[in-house]
Scaffold this motif. Structure first.
Motif, PDB file in Angstrom:
ATOM      1  N   VAL A  50     -22.959   4.958  -0.705  1.00 30.11           N
ATOM      2  CA  VAL A  50     -22.739   4.060  -1.853  1.00 30.11           C
ATOM      3  C   VAL A  50     -22.221   4.877  -3.045  1.00 30.11           C
ATOM      4  CG1 VAL A  50     -23.939   2.658  -3.592  1.00 30.11           C
ATOM      5  CG2 VAL A  50     -24.377   2.259  -1.170  1.00 30.11           C
ATOM      6  N   TYR A  61     -11.962   0.802 -11.231  1.00 29.83           N
ATOM      7  CA  TYR A  61     -13.067  -0.151 -11.123  1.00 29.83           C
ATOM      8  C   TYR A  61     -12.945  -1.320 -12.113  1.00 29.83           C
ATOM      9  CZ  TYR A  61     -17.662  -2.231 -11.102  1.00 29.83           C
ATOM     10  OH  TYR A  61     -18.672  -3.149 -11.028  1.00 29.83           O
ATOM     11  N   ASN A  65     -12.286  -5.181 -11.173  1.00 31.98           N
ATOM     12  CA  ASN A  65     -13.379  -6.103 -11.490  1.00 31.98           C
ATOM     13  C   ASN A  65     -12.855  -7.343 -12.189  1.00 31.98           C
ATOM     14  OD1 ASN A  65     -15.996  -5.747 -10.813  1.00 31.98           O
ATOM     15  ND2 ASN A  65     -16.655  -4.909 -12.765  1.00 31.98           N
ATOM     16  N   TRP A  77     -21.770 -11.426 -17.619  1.00 26.59           N
ATOM     17  CA  TRP A  77     -22.508 -10.409 -18.391  1.00 26.59           C
ATOM     18  C   TRP A  77     -23.015 -11.018 -19.700  1.00 26.59           C
ATOM     19  CZ3 TRP A  77     -17.566  -7.287 -17.299  1.00 26.59           C
ATOM     20  CH2 TRP A  77     -17.711  -6.535 -16.130  1.00 26.59           C
ATOM     21  N   ASP A 124     -26.949   5.491 -14.040  1.00 26.07           N
ATOM     22  CA  ASP A 124     -26.199   5.314 -12.792  1.00 26.07           C
ATOM     23  C   ASP A 124     -26.200   6.656 -12.065  1.00 26.07           C
ATOM     24  OD1 ASP A 124     -23.865   3.026 -11.941  1.00 26.07           O
ATOM     25  OD2 ASP A 124     -23.721   4.973 -10.942  1.00 26.07           O
ATOM     26  N   SER A 126     -23.575   7.657 -10.182  1.00 27.14           N
ATOM     27  CA  SER A 126     -22.198   8.131  -9.980  1.00 27.14           C
ATOM     28  C   SER A 126     -21.676   8.742 -11.285  1.00 27.14           C
ATOM     29  CB  SER A 126     -21.291   6.979  -9.542  1.00 27.14           C
ATOM     30  OG  SER A 126     -19.940   7.355  -9.721  1.00 27.14           O
ATOM     31  N   MET A 129     -18.419   7.163 -12.638  1.00 23.03           N
ATOM     32  CA  MET A 129     -18.580   5.860 -13.310  1.00 23.03           C
ATOM     33  C   MET A 129     -19.122   6.084 -14.723  1.00 23.03           C
ATOM     34  SD  MET A 129     -17.656   3.371 -11.172  1.00 23.03           S
ATOM     35  CE  MET A 129     -18.480   1.801 -11.142  1.00 23.03           C
ATOM     36  N   ALA A 147     -28.820   9.112 -13.036  1.00 27.17           N
ATOM     37  CA  ALA A 147     -30.140   8.994 -12.405  1.00 27.17           C
ATOM     38  C   ALA A 147     -30.092   8.021 -11.240  1.00 27.17           C
ATOM     39  CB  ALA A 147     -31.161   8.497 -13.432  1.00 27.17           C
ATOM     40  N   ASP A 148     -30.966   8.271 -10.284  1.00 29.14           N
ATOM     41  CA  ASP A 148     -31.095   7.395  -9.121  1.00 29.14           C
ATOM     42  C   ASP A 148     -32.084   6.281  -9.469  1.00 29.14           C
ATOM     43  OD1 ASP A 148     -31.636   6.175  -6.690  1.00 29.14           O
ATOM     44  OD2 ASP A 148     -31.659   8.053  -5.571  1.00 29.14           O
ATOM     45  N   GLY A 167     -25.503  -4.178  -9.325  1.00 29.15           N
ATOM     46  CA  GLY A 167     -25.866  -2.849  -8.861  1.00 29.15           C
ATOM     47  C   GLY A 167     -27.052  -2.893  -7.909  1.00 29.15           C
ATOM     48  N   ASN A 170     -26.838  -2.829  -4.171  1.00 35.50           N
ATOM     49  CA  ASN A 170     -26.379  -1.594  -3.530  1.00 35.50           C
ATOM     50  C   ASN A 170     -27.493  -0.591  -3.277  1.00 35.50           C
ATOM     51  OD1 ASN A 170     -23.391  -2.096  -3.631  1.00 35.50           O
ATOM     52  ND2 ASN A 170     -23.931  -2.383  -5.781  1.00 35.50           N
ATOM     53  N   LEU A 171     -28.712  -0.925  -3.692  1.00 37.15           N
ATOM     54  CA  LEU A 171     -29.820   0.013  -3.494  1.00 37.15           C
ATOM     55  C   LEU A 171     -30.181   0.095  -2.012  1.00 37.15           C
ATOM     56  CD1 LEU A 171     -32.218  -0.798  -6.481  1.00 37.15           C
ATOM     57  CD2 LEU A 171     -30.290   0.797  -6.367  1.00 37.15           C
TER      58      LEU A 171
HETATM   59  C1  LIG Z   1     -20.818  -2.786  -8.563  1.00 40.22           C
HETATM   60  S1  LIG Z   1     -21.189  -1.464  -9.635  1.00 40.22           S
HETATM   61  C2  LIG Z   1     -21.813  -2.320 -11.027  1.00 40.22           C
HETATM   62  C3  LIG Z   1     -21.533  -1.635 -12.321  1.00 40.22           C
HETATM   63  C4  LIG Z   1     -21.833  -2.422 -13.579  1.00 40.22           C
HETATM   64  N1  LIG Z   1     -23.246  -2.711 -13.705  1.00 40.22           N
HETATM   65  C5  LIG Z   1     -21.038  -3.688 -13.653  1.00 40.22           C
HETATM   66  O1  LIG Z   1     -21.623  -4.764 -13.833  1.00 40.22           O
HETATM   67  O2  LIG Z   1     -19.809  -3.597 -13.569  1.00 40.22           O
HETATM   68  C6  LIG Z   1     -22.637  -0.799  -8.898  1.00 40.22           C
HETATM   69  C7  LIG Z   1     -23.102   0.498  -9.525  1.00 40.22           C
HETATM   70  O3  LIG Z   1     -24.398   0.784  -9.007  1.00 40.22           O
HETATM   71  C8  LIG Z   1     -24.516   2.181  -8.896  1.00 40.22           C
HETATM   72  N2  LIG Z   1     -25.634   2.469  -7.989  1.00 40.22           N
HETATM   73  C9  LIG Z   1     -25.796   2.060  -6.714  1.00 40.22           C
HETATM   74  N3  LIG Z   1     -26.941   2.541  -6.212  1.00 40.22           N
HETATM   75  C10 LIG Z   1     -27.524   3.278  -7.194  1.00 40.22           C
HETATM   76  C11 LIG Z   1     -28.729   4.018  -7.288  1.00 40.22           C
HETATM   77  N4  LIG Z   1     -29.580   4.141  -6.251  1.00 40.22           N
HETATM   78  N5  LIG Z   1     -29.021   4.627  -8.437  1.00 40.22           N
HETATM   79  C12 LIG Z   1     -28.186   4.543  -9.502  1.00 40.22           C
HETATM   80  N6  LIG Z   1     -27.019   3.859  -9.473  1.00 40.22           N
HETATM   81  C13 LIG Z   1     -26.695   3.230  -8.329  1.00 40.22           C
HETATM   82  C14 LIG Z   1     -23.151   2.629  -8.399  1.00 40.22           C
HETATM   83  O4  LIG Z   1     -22.907   3.991  -8.623  1.00 40.22           O
HETATM   84  C15 LIG Z   1     -22.230   1.713  -9.210  1.00 40.22           C
HETATM   85  O5  LIG Z   1     -21.788   2.318 -10.384  1.00 40.22           O
END
Ligand SMILES: C[S@@+](CC[C@H](N)C(=O)[O-])C[C@H]1O[C@@H](n2cnc3c(N)ncnc32)[C@H](O)[C@@H]1O
Length: 274
Positions: A50, A61, A65, A77, A124, A126, A129, A147-148, A167, A170-171
């Motif tokens: 991910v 991105y 989007n 948002w 985030d 990444s 990003m 941060a994770d 987001g 995607n966890l």
């Molecule tokens: C689809 S994007 C959404 C970004 C933003 N919130 C938006 O609304 O446009 C998903 C984001 O979740 C982050 N992400 C996914 N898993 C994560 C994790 N375990 N910890 C931190 N960030 C994470 C990704 O790096 C990515 O930037």
């Protein structure tokens, strides 16, 4: 199960009172439930995939989007931020936007806050990003941290509000993600998780053609990266339906979790109070 309708169908708020824990299968109680990009064999490899995926599409991105959502993402948002005006109006409040990406949810929160915004922090995993979030917020008092979401570097009960837009899905472990949100919220603190859903009926049929065929093709073409835009519909399909997600939220520590569909359920906001 209780559904409370407030005005229009799109404003329907689903409050699932008394959905028994047995509604989650025994298997799902023990199996980790979370994102699983193709080729990932465990939560660690899923999280790595991910992160690499979002890092690879970071330069395009925002453009993609707005283009692929016909700019409706801005509306989502904004609507999400409006739900938390009572917290955002407190200059001393602490707000965390998880999985903040390039920062647009955090910016919407800040706009909603007005002249004396609270402390808003975006997190985030990444770096690419976050760099874009930093560029976009030059001159603003916004803070970003790498941060994770499953291992947040914050003490217990630190935040008044935790949000996450597109987001959370995607966890690699949804329950662990919810537990982390609960941990960092103060008692009475709130969370808002905005994410995609699967609309039903005719709208759902039309939307699925767009989401599963048109969107991956256009996304791949413009980003120049194969994979992420095919992963998107797959991740939405894998994400729990509202009743299950609400049950998971209740178990994690949000006893009165609710869900409000946005735009025929294409997206929706999960809310909870610790
Ligand atoms: C689809 S994007 C959404 C970004 C933003 N919130 C938006 O609304 O446009 C998903 C984001 O979740 C982050 N992400 C996914 N898993 C994560 C994790 N375990 N910890 C931190 N960030 C994470 C990704 O790096 C990515 O930037």
């Amino acid at each position: 199960m209780r559904w409370t309708f407030c005005g229009s169908v799109t404003e329907a708020v689903c409050v699932l009172a008394g959905l028994r824990s047995s509604n989650l299968s025994d298997q799902s109680k023990t199996t980790i439930v979370g994102a699983a990009p193709e080729g990932a064999s465990d939560p660690q490899s899923a999280a790595r995939a991910v992160r690499e995926m979002f890092t690879s599409i970071a330069p395009r991105y925002d453009l993609l989007n707005h283009l692929l959502s016909f700019n409706v993402d801005r509306l989502w948002w904004m609507r999400t931020a409006r739900n938390f005006t009572h917290i955002l109006a407190q200059p001393e409040a602490r707000v965390l936007d998880l999985c903040c990406g390039t920062g647009d949810m955090a910016f919407a929160l800040r706009r909603q806050a007005g002249k004396a915004p609270p402390h808003i922090l975006g997190a985030d995993f990444s770096h690419a990003m976050l760099q874009r979030a930093g560029d976009k917020s030059a001159g603003m008092s916004m803070r970003w941290v790498e941060a994770d979401a499953l291992r947040l570097p914050f003490s217990n009960s630190r935040f008044d509000l935790v949000t996450s837009a597109f987001g959370f899905r995607n966890l690699a472990d949804y329950d662990a993600g919810l537990r982390e949100i609960v941990r960092v919220l103060r008692p009475g603190g709130e969370c808002g998780i905005l994410d995609f859903g699967e609309p039903r009926g005719l709208v759902g049929k039309l939307y699925r053609v767009y989401f599963k065929r048109v969107l991956p093709a256009v996304g791949t073409l413009i980003s120049g990266v194969k994979g992420p835009y095919a992963y998107l519909p797959a991740s939405v399909e894998r994400f729990p339906e509202p009743p299950e997600m609400l049950e998971r939220m209740r178990r994690a520590g949000f006893p009165e979790a609710s869900w409000t569909p946005y735009t025929f359920g294409i997206a929706g906001l999960y809310r909870g109070r610790k």
